[in-house]
Scaffold this motif. Structure first.
Motif, PDB file in Angstrom:
ATOM      1  N   TRP A 117       0.833  -1.209   0.000  1.00 41.14           N
ATOM      2  CA  TRP A 117       0.000   0.000   0.000  1.00 41.14           C
ATOM      3  C   TRP A 117       0.866   1.257   0.000  1.00 41.14           C
ATOM      4  N   ASN A 118       1.905   1.280   0.844  1.00 38.19           N
ATOM      5  CA  ASN A 118       2.759   2.472   0.921  1.00 38.19           C
ATOM      6  C   ASN A 118       3.505   2.714  -0.391  1.00 38.19           C
ATOM      7  N   VAL A 119       3.962   1.642  -1.030  1.00 40.67           N
ATOM      8  CA  VAL A 119       4.638   1.812  -2.323  1.00 40.67           C
ATOM      9  C   VAL A 119       3.641   2.283  -3.382  1.00 40.67           C
ATOM     10  N   LEU A 120       2.419   1.737  -3.348  1.00 34.03           N
ATOM     11  CA  LEU A 120       1.399   2.156  -4.313  1.00 34.03           C
ATOM     12  C   LEU A 120       1.067   3.638  -4.149  1.00 34.03           C
ATOM     13  N   GLN A 121       0.920   4.097  -2.904  1.00 34.11           N
ATOM     14  CA  GLN A 121       0.587   5.505  -2.690  1.00 34.11           C
ATOM     15  C   GLN A 121       1.695   6.418  -3.205  1.00 34.11           C
ATOM     16  N   TYR A 170      16.171  -3.296  -6.403  1.00 34.75           N
ATOM     17  CA  TYR A 170      15.920  -2.464  -7.598  1.00 34.75           C
ATOM     18  C   TYR A 170      15.327  -1.116  -7.217  1.00 34.75           C
ATOM     19  N   LEU A 171      14.460  -1.127  -6.202  1.00 33.25           N
ATOM     20  CA  LEU A 171      13.806   0.114  -5.761  1.00 33.25           C
ATOM     21  C   LEU A 171      14.612   0.875  -4.712  1.00 33.25           C
ATOM     22  N   GLY A 172      15.737   0.304  -4.309  1.00 33.34           N
ATOM     23  CA  GLY A 172      16.542   0.978  -3.294  1.00 33.34           C
ATOM     24  C   GLY A 172      15.976   0.853  -1.899  1.00 33.34           C
ATOM     25  N   LEU A 173      15.179  -0.181  -1.654  1.00 29.30           N
ATOM     26  CA  LEU A 173      14.605  -0.410  -0.326  1.00 29.30           C
ATOM     27  C   LEU A 173      15.537  -1.300   0.484  1.00 29.30           C
ATOM     28  N   SER A 174      15.668  -0.986   1.733  1.00 25.09           N
ATOM     29  CA  SER A 174      16.526  -1.783   2.601  1.00 25.09           C
ATOM     30  C   SER A 174      15.909  -3.157   2.842  1.00 25.09           C
ATOM     31  N   ASP A 175      16.748  -4.172   2.856  1.00 26.23           N
ATOM     32  CA  ASP A 175      16.267  -5.497   3.241  1.00 26.23           C
ATOM     33  C   ASP A 175      17.014  -6.009   4.461  1.00 26.23           C
ATOM     34  N   ASP A 176      17.536  -5.037   5.263  1.00 20.11           N
ATOM     35  CA  ASP A 176      18.236  -5.431   6.488  1.00 20.11           C
ATOM     36  C   ASP A 176      17.293  -6.101   7.467  1.00 20.11           C
ATOM     37  N   ASN A 177      16.061  -5.624   7.541  1.00 18.24           N
ATOM     38  CA  ASN A 177      15.088  -6.206   8.464  1.00 18.24           C
ATOM     39  C   ASN A 177      13.755  -6.354   7.733  1.00 18.24           C
ATOM     40  N   LEU A 178      13.540  -7.523   7.146  1.00 17.81           N
ATOM     41  CA  LEU A 178      12.343  -7.737   6.340  1.00 17.81           C
ATOM     42  C   LEU A 178      11.078  -7.822   7.191  1.00 17.81           C
ATOM     43  N   SER A 179      11.227  -7.895   8.507  1.00 16.15           N
ATOM     44  CA  SER A 179      10.044  -7.991   9.365  1.00 16.15           C
ATOM     45  C   SER A 179       9.479  -6.616   9.705  1.00 16.15           C
ATOM     46  N   GLU A 180      10.159  -5.541   9.303  1.00 10.77           N
ATOM     47  CA  GLU A 180       9.674  -4.194   9.616  1.00 10.77           C
ATOM     48  C   GLU A 180       8.721  -3.700   8.536  1.00 10.77           C
ATOM     49  N   VAL A 181       7.802  -2.843   8.935  1.00  8.69           N
ATOM     50  CA  VAL A 181       6.902  -2.207   7.981  1.00  8.69           C
ATOM     51  C   VAL A 181       7.618  -1.037   7.325  1.00  8.69           C
ATOM     52  N   LEU A 182       7.517  -0.941   6.002  1.00 10.17           N
ATOM     53  CA  LEU A 182       8.145   0.168   5.301  1.00 10.17           C
ATOM     54  C   LEU A 182       7.443   1.475   5.682  1.00 10.17           C
ATOM     55  N   PRO A 183       8.195   2.569   5.744  1.00  7.63           N
ATOM     56  CA  PRO A 183       7.560   3.852   6.073  1.00  7.63           C
ATOM     57  C   PRO A 183       6.747   4.375   4.889  1.00  7.63           C
ATOM     58  N   VAL A 184       5.997   5.431   5.127  1.00 10.66           N
ATOM     59  CA  VAL A 184       5.320   6.139   4.036  1.00 10.66           C
ATOM     60  C   VAL A 184       6.392   6.705   3.098  1.00 10.66           C
ATOM     61  N   GLN A 185       6.135   6.734   1.805  1.00 11.58           N
ATOM     62  CA  GLN A 185       7.112   7.198   0.806  1.00 11.58           C
ATOM     63  C   GLN A 185       8.430   6.435   0.969  1.00 11.58           C
ATOM     64  N   ASN A 223      -0.929   6.198 -12.863  1.00  9.23           N
ATOM     65  CA  ASN A 223      -2.364   6.467 -12.956  1.00  9.23           C
ATOM     66  C   ASN A 223      -3.119   5.152 -13.134  1.00  9.23           C
ATOM     67  N   ARG A 224      -3.989   4.854 -12.175  1.00 13.50           N
ATOM     68  CA  ARG A 224      -4.779   3.618 -12.255  1.00 13.50           C
ATOM     69  C   ARG A 224      -5.655   3.582 -13.507  1.00 13.50           C
TER      70      ARG A 224
END
Length: 364
Positions: free
Chosen positions: A180-184, A218-233, A192-193
């Motif tokens: 959801w956060n990545v989609l927003q 690829y998106l530059g997202l950290s995978d140090d802790n996959l159990s955490e929720v990604l932040p907004v943006q 555009n949907r």
């Protein structure tokens, strides 16, 4: 998150005084300007006419209170029931939406008062609404559940609390909220949907992809802790082009058709492609997932699959050979096929002999 008892009271209210919810969490990808728009949407998507028929037949059964905001009488839970009562009570509304009833509604299907349970805020009603809709007979889809969970978390709830109340495990809620956060963010940056090239919007493609290490890299997202929720943006600004590209591959955008048609095998192949720089470059250049995947697919597996497919096609052709009409060009094609098969078999036999010789040499 409120720690006090959220329920103000149970009482009775006239249906005419209640308002449909313009922010219905069951409808996460629509925005409404008026109750009329909500009513039209529910008629098209929420089986309201089935409910109307049930009320006409059995009368209004006040078995469960509508959940209502105290300050403005907006119904947070029970919008289908309120919509059905609106239609039963108002002939003009029925005419406007082209609804014909099998019988005229009587007093038993038009209650003067309905039971309501008042709350002070939307967050006060979250536990009840979330549990009822996500685990009840009218379950939300993944997109609605993701939005509901993300908003709950933004109000300060923990993921453990939200997961328990929604009846899902921690991992499922985390994946939904991350998607959801990545989609927003993608929507805010221009995705555009309305411009997707797929008939539907399979949200599972996105939240599944975001959980995979190759996609996160690829998106530059950290995978140090996959159990955490990604932040907004969550996607770094410098990876905005990659985010746009990923959304286009998953769903298509304007004149760019989607390259992922299904979770299996397409999404899995896309994930493998994104783990290889050459394959990723090939996909970016061609938008052809098959060509890009050829860069990373195990060649031995590729040969096995191609051989089995060739055998199947040859067997299918053999079953039709009784229809061969003697055309010379087809006979030439048959001769070419024979030579190709002989060459293939010869090459496989040579390889087998070489491997067996190597094993014997190693044994000696």
């Amino acid at each position: 998150m409120s720690q006090s008892n959220p329920i103000i009271s149970d009482e009775f209210e006239a249906p005419d005084n209640l308002r449909l919810d313009l922010q219905n969490p069951r409808i996460p990808d629509e925005s409404f300007e008026s109750e009329e728009e909500v009513l039209e949407y529910l008629l098209d998507h929420a089986d309201i006419q089935e409910l109307i028929q049930s009320i006409l037949t059995s009368g209004w059964l006040d078995y469960e209170p509508l959940i209502v905001l105290e300050q403005d009488n907006v119904v947070l839970e029970g919008n289908r029931r309120l919509a059905a009562l609106r239609i039963l009570a108002d002939e003009a509304t029925r005419e406007r939406f082209g609804i014909e009833l099998p019988e005229e509604p009587g007093p038993k299907s038009q209650p003067q008062m309905v039971r309501v349970r008042r709350v002070n805020s939307r967050s006060d009603a979250r536990d009840f609404i979330g549990f009822k809709h996500i685990n009840g007979p009218f379950k939300w889809d993944a997109l609605a559940k993701a939005k509901y969970a993300a908003e709950w978390l933004s109000d300060g709830a923990t993921i453990d609390h939200v997961s328990r109340r929604l009846g899902d495990n921690h991992n499922t809620i985390r994946r939904l909220v991350n998607g959801w956060n990545v989609l927003q963010q993608a929507l805010a940056e221009g995705f555009n949907r309305e411009d997707t090239t797929k008939k539907s919007f399979p949200f599972s493609h996105l939240y599944t992809a975001v959980a995979r290490p190759n996609v996160r890299s690829y998106l530059g997202l950290s995978d140090d802790n996959l159990s955490e929720v990604l932040p907004v943006q969550p996607v770094p600004t410098e990876r905005s082009d990659e985010l746009r590209q990923l959304m286009s591959w998953l769903y298509g955008q304007r004149n760019e058709p989607a390259v992922v048609a299904s979770q299996n095998p397409d999404l899995n192949r896309l994930v493998e492609v994104l783990g290889n720089d050459n394959a990723t470059t090939m996909l970016e250049a061609t938008r052809d997932l098959h060509i890009a995947y050829d860069q990373v697919e195990d060649k031995s597996l590729q040969f096995s699959r191609s051989l089995m497919l060739t055998i199947k096609q040859a067997e299918d052709t053999l079953r039709l050979v009784g229809n061969f009409d003697g055309r010379p060009d087809l006979m030439t094609a048959g001769d070419n096929l024979r030579r190709t098969v002989q060459s293939l078999h010869g090459a496989m036999k040579t390889t087998t002999e070489r491997l067996e010789q190597g094993e014997d040499d190693n044994a000696n």
